[in-house]
Design a protein around this motif. Structure first.
Motif, short mmCIF file in Angstrom:
data_model
loop_
_atom_site.label_atom_id
_atom_site.label_comp_id
_atom_site.label_asym_id
_atom_site.label_seq_id
_atom_site.Cartn_x
_atom_site.Cartn_y
_atom_site.Cartn_z
N VAL A 1 -8.45 15.15 -7.96
CA VAL A 1 -9.48 15.49 -6.97
C VAL A 1 -10.84 15.03 -7.50
CG1 VAL A 1 -10.69 17.37 -5.77
CG2 VAL A 1 -8.20 17.42 -5.97
N ALA A 2 -11.11 15.32 -8.78
CA ALA A 2 -12.41 14.94 -9.36
C ALA A 2 -12.60 13.42 -9.32
CB ALA A 2 -12.51 15.45 -10.80
N ALA A 3 -11.53 12.68 -9.62
CA ALA A 3 -11.64 11.20 -9.62
C ALA A 3 -11.94 10.70 -8.21
CB ALA A 3 -10.35 10.59 -10.14
N PHE A 4 -11.25 11.26 -7.22
CA PHE A 4 -11.51 10.81 -5.85
C PHE A 4 -12.91 11.22 -5.39
CE2 PHE A 4 -11.35 11.66 -1.22
CZ PHE A 4 -11.39 10.32 -0.82
N GLU A 5 -13.34 12.43 -5.76
CA GLU A 5 -14.69 12.88 -5.38
C GLU A 5 -15.73 11.88 -5.89
OE1 GLU A 5 -14.24 17.74 -5.14
OE2 GLU A 5 -14.67 16.85 -7.07
N GLN A 6 -15.56 11.48 -7.12
CA GLN A 6 -16.53 10.54 -7.72
C GLN A 6 -16.49 9.18 -7.04
OE1 GLN A 6 -16.56 10.07 -12.05
NE2 GLN A 6 -18.70 10.56 -11.56
N SER B 1 -11.44 26.60 0.51
CA SER B 1 -11.41 25.36 1.28
C SER B 1 -11.54 24.19 0.31
CB SER B 1 -12.54 25.33 2.30
OG SER B 1 -12.47 24.10 3.01
N ARG B 2 -10.40 23.81 -0.28
CA ARG B 2 -10.43 22.75 -1.29
C ARG B 2 -9.64 21.55 -0.79
NH1 ARG B 2 -8.77 27.68 -5.02
NH2 ARG B 2 -6.95 27.39 -3.71
N LEU B 3 -10.07 20.37 -1.21
CA LEU B 3 -9.29 19.18 -0.89
C LEU B 3 -7.99 19.24 -1.68
CD1 LEU B 3 -9.01 16.36 0.40
CD2 LEU B 3 -10.20 15.43 -1.58
N ASP B 4 -6.89 19.11 -0.98
CA ASP B 4 -5.57 19.18 -1.60
C ASP B 4 -5.39 18.03 -2.61
OD1 ASP B 4 -2.85 20.59 -0.93
OD2 ASP B 4 -2.44 18.47 -1.33
N THR B 5 -4.81 18.34 -3.75
CA THR B 5 -4.65 17.32 -4.80
C THR B 5 -3.77 16.15 -4.35
OG1 THR B 5 -4.92 19.07 -6.41
CG2 THR B 5 -4.03 16.99 -7.23
N LEU B 6 -2.70 16.45 -3.63
CA LEU B 6 -1.84 15.35 -3.15
C LEU B 6 -2.62 14.45 -2.19
CD1 LEU B 6 1.62 17.06 -2.47
CD2 LEU B 6 1.02 15.46 -4.29
N GLN B 7 -3.45 15.06 -1.34
CA GLN B 7 -4.25 14.24 -0.41
C GLN B 7 -5.26 13.39 -1.18
OE1 GLN B 7 -3.20 13.91 2.44
NE2 GLN B 7 -1.97 15.76 2.70
N VAL C 1 0.85 -1.20 0.00
CA VAL C 1 0.00 0.00 0.00
C VAL C 1 0.88 1.24 0.00
CG1 VAL C 1 -1.83 1.26 1.21
CG2 VAL C 1 -1.86 -1.24 1.20
N ARG C 2 1.93 1.21 0.80
CA ARG C 2 2.86 2.35 0.83
C ARG C 2 3.41 2.63 -0.56
NH1 ARG C 2 6.08 3.30 5.82
NH2 ARG C 2 4.79 2.57 7.52
N GLN C 3 3.75 1.55 -1.26
CA GLN C 3 4.32 1.71 -2.61
C GLN C 3 3.27 2.33 -3.54
OE1 GLN C 3 7.48 1.46 -3.52
NE2 GLN C 3 6.63 2.33 -5.42
N GLU C 4 2.02 1.85 -3.43
CA GLU C 4 0.95 2.42 -4.26
C GLU C 4 0.76 3.90 -3.96
OE1 GLU C 4 -2.91 0.38 -4.83
OE2 GLU C 4 -2.04 -1.17 -3.57
N ILE C 5 0.83 4.25 -2.68
CA ILE C 5 0.65 5.65 -2.28
C ILE C 5 1.80 6.50 -2.83
CG2 ILE C 5 0.64 7.24 -0.30
CD1 ILE C 5 -0.98 5.06 1.22
N SER C 6 3.02 5.99 -2.69
CA SER C 6 4.17 6.75 -3.21
C SER C 6 4.02 6.99 -4.71
CB SER C 6 5.48 5.99 -2.97
OG SER C 6 5.69 5.85 -1.61
N SER C 7 3.57 5.95 -5.44
CA SER C 7 3.42 6.11 -6.89
C SER C 7 2.34 7.14 -7.20
CB SER C 7 3.00 4.79 -7.55
OG SER C 7 3.90 3.80 -7.23
N ALA C 8 1.24 7.10 -6.44
CA ALA C 8 0.14 8.05 -6.68
C ALA C 8 0.59 9.48 -6.41
CB ALA C 8 -1.07 7.70 -5.81
N VAL C 9 1.37 9.67 -5.36
CA VAL C 9 1.88 11.02 -5.04
C VAL C 9 2.82 11.49 -6.15
CG1 VAL C 9 3.37 12.32 -3.44
CG2 VAL C 9 1.57 10.81 -2.54
N LEU D 1 -5.71 9.50 -0.91
CA LEU D 1 -7.01 8.96 -0.47
C LEU D 1 -7.60 8.00 -1.50
CD1 LEU D 1 -8.36 12.26 1.11
CD2 LEU D 1 -8.05 10.10 2.35
N SER D 2 -7.33 8.25 -2.79
CA SER D 2 -7.84 7.33 -3.82
C SER D 2 -7.28 5.94 -3.62
CB SER D 2 -7.43 7.81 -5.22
OG SER D 2 -8.15 8.96 -5.56
N VAL D 3 -6.01 5.85 -3.25
CA VAL D 3 -5.41 4.54 -2.98
C VAL D 3 -6.03 3.95 -1.72
CG1 VAL D 3 -3.28 3.33 -2.39
CG2 VAL D 3 -3.23 5.16 -4.11
#
Ligand SMILES: Cc1ncc(COP(=O)(O)O)c(C=O)c1O
Length: 372
Positions: free
Chosen positions: A38-43, A229-235, A15-23, A239-241
Motif C-alpha cells: 500500500v505504501a509503495a502504491f501511495e508513493q 477506510s483503508r485501501l485494500d492491500t491486494l487492490q 498485463v494480466r500476468q503481471e497482475i497475477s504475479s503481483a497478487v 493498482l501498482s501494475v
C-alpha cells in the motif's frame, strides 16, 4: 457487433500476468491490511499526480469525506461544489454534517462556473470542492484565486481525472488536496473498490492517515474519532501494475476522442465535448448532447451500442439534497443538461471501427429519423 460502454477485461495477456504475479506476491507477503505494498502504491500514485503524500482509502467517496473531515469541516458549515456531479461528492460533504451549496456549470465544458462561485460564498463557507468532471480539469487557477481571497481550502474531486493536467502540471499539484476513486471503470481502476487522497500538506496527510485507521496515530494510540477506510492491500498490488499503463491508456482515450470528433463533427444536432485550452482532458467519459437524447440512446442500444447518462438527475433534485441552495436558483444550466447529455462508449483500446459504427447509428438517427 455489440460495442460495450467500457471494457474492464481489456488488459493484454502480459498485463494480466503481471497482475497475477503481483497478487500472488501480496498473498505470499502476508500483509493484508496496509503494509509495504500500500505504501509503495501511495508513493507512486501521489508522485504521478503531482503530490508529496498519498493516503489510500476504501473508495473515492471516503477520500472526499476524510479529506474534508481532516480540514475540520463539520456541522453548520457550507461547502461549495458543482450542481452536476456524481452523488458521492455531495454525500461526502453531508457525511461531515456540512451542507453542499450547488453552483451551476458552464454550458460547454460542464465544469463549475467560476464566475458564480463568489455569489455562493457566505460566512459559513468552509471549502470549495471543484469536480474535474468526465476527466477535464476545472479552472483551478481562477478557483484558487477566489479561495485565496476568502481563505478557503480547495479539495478537488479528481475521481474521474487520473492523469489530467493543467499546462504541464498534474492536477494534484494544485489546491489543498485531490481525491481519487479506483472504482473498476475509472481510468485507473482496481478489481474492486479503492480511493486515495493526494496532498502536499504534511499535517493534512497525517490527519487523514489517522482518520482512515480508527483515529490511531500508532497502535492503540487513539487521537480522534476515526473510521475504518483503508485501501485494500491486494487492490494496491493490482493498482501498482496498472499505474504503469495509465498514461498510455489516457493517450488511447484521447485518440478515441479525436476519432469521435472526426466522424461526428458534421452532425448538426450533436454537441461534442469542448476541451478547455491549456488542459489535458483524459476522457474518463465521452459525453455529447442531443436534443432528443432518450430517443437517440434507445436507437443506439437497439443497435448494440451501449451508452450511459452521467448524470440524469442534478444533485439538487436528489432526495437528500433538495433543500440545498443552488447558485443561481435552480442551477438552470445543469438542470437542462441533465436531459440532453449522453455518454458514448469510451475506454482504452476502443477501435476506430467501433467508433465508426457508433457514428453510423447516430447518422441514421437524425431528428427526422427519430421523430418518424
Ligand atoms: C465525480 C465522482 N466523485 C466521487 C466518486 C466516488 O468514488 P467511489 O465510487 O470510489 O466511492 C466518483 C466515482 O464513483 C465520481 O465519479
Amino acid at each position: 457487433m455489440t460495442i460495450p460502454f467500457v471494457d474492464l477485461k481489456a488488459n493484454s495477456p502480459e498485463v494480466r500476468q503481471e497482475i497475477s504475479s503481483a497478487v500472488q506476491q501480496a498473498i505470499d507477503d502476508g500483509q493484508y491490511i496496509l503494509g509495504d505494498q500500500v505504501a509503495a502504491f501511495e508513493q507512486a500514485f501521489a508522485g504521478f499526480c503531482g503530490g508529496r503524500h498519498g493516503v489510500g482509502m476504501g473508495n473515492g467517496t471516503e477520500a472526499l469525506h476524510l479529506a474534508l473531515r481532516g480540514l475540520g469541516i463539520g456541522p453548520g458549515d457550507e461547502v461549495i461544489t458543482a450542481a452536476n456531479t456524481f452523488v458521492a461528492t455531495a454525500l461526502a460533504i453531508a457525511y461531515c454534517g456540512a451542507k453542499p451549496v450547488l453552483v451551476d456549470c458552464g454550458p460547454s465544458d460542464y465544469l463549475i462556473n467560476v464566475d458564480l462561485i463568489e455569489q455562493a460564498i457566505t460566512p459559513k463557507t468552509k471549502a470549495i470542492v471543484p469536480v474535474h468532471l468526465y476527466g477535464q480539469p476545472a479552472d483551478m487557477v481562477s478557483i484558487l484565486e477566489i479561495a485565496a481571497k476568502y481563505d478557503l481550502p480547495v479539495v478537488q474531486d479528481a475521481c474521474q481525472a487520473h492523469g489530467a493536467m493543467i499546462g504541464d502540471r498534474p492536477i494534484a499539484s494544485f489546491g489543498t488536496a485531490a481525491c481519487y476513486s479506483f472504482y473498476p471503470s475509472k481510468n485507473l481502476g482496481a478489481y474492486g473498490d479503492g480511493g486515495m487522497v493526494v496532498t502536499n500538506c504534511d499535517t493534512l496527510a497525517e490527519r487523514i492517515r489517522m482518520l482512515r485507521n480508527y483515529g490511531q496515530r500508532a497502535k492503540n494510540k487513539y487521537e480522534m474519532l476515526g473510521f475504518n477506510s483503508r485501501l485494500d492491500t491486494l487492490q494496491a498490488a493490482i493498482l501498482s501494475v496498472k499505474l504503469r499503463y495509465l498514461a498510455e491508456g489516457n493517450e488511447q482515450r484521447r485518440a478515441a476522442a479525436e476519432h469521435y470528433r472526426e466522424v461526428l463533427s458534421d452532425q448538426a444536432d450533436l454537441v461534442l465535448p469542448y476541451e478547455r485550452p491549456g488542459v489535458t482532458h483524459v476522457y474518463h467519459l465521452y459525453v455529447v448532447q442531443h436534443p432528443k437524447r432518450d430517443e437517440l440512446a434507445a436507437r443506439l442500444q437497439a443497435e448494440g451500442v451501449q451508452c450511459g447518462i452521467h448524470y440524469p438527475t442534478p444533485i439538487h433534485e436528489i432526495a437528500p439534497f433538495q433543500s440545498c441552495r443552488t447558485v443561481p436558483d435552480g442551477a438552470p444550466v445543469a438542470t437542462r443538461l441533465a436531459g440532453r447529455i449522453l455518454s458514448l462508449p469510451m475506454y482504452p483500446g476502443l477501435s476506430d471501427a467501433s467508433i465508426d459504427q457508433v457514428a453510423n447509428v447516430i447518422d441514421q438517427s437524425s431528428p427526422v429519423a427519430i421523430a418518424g
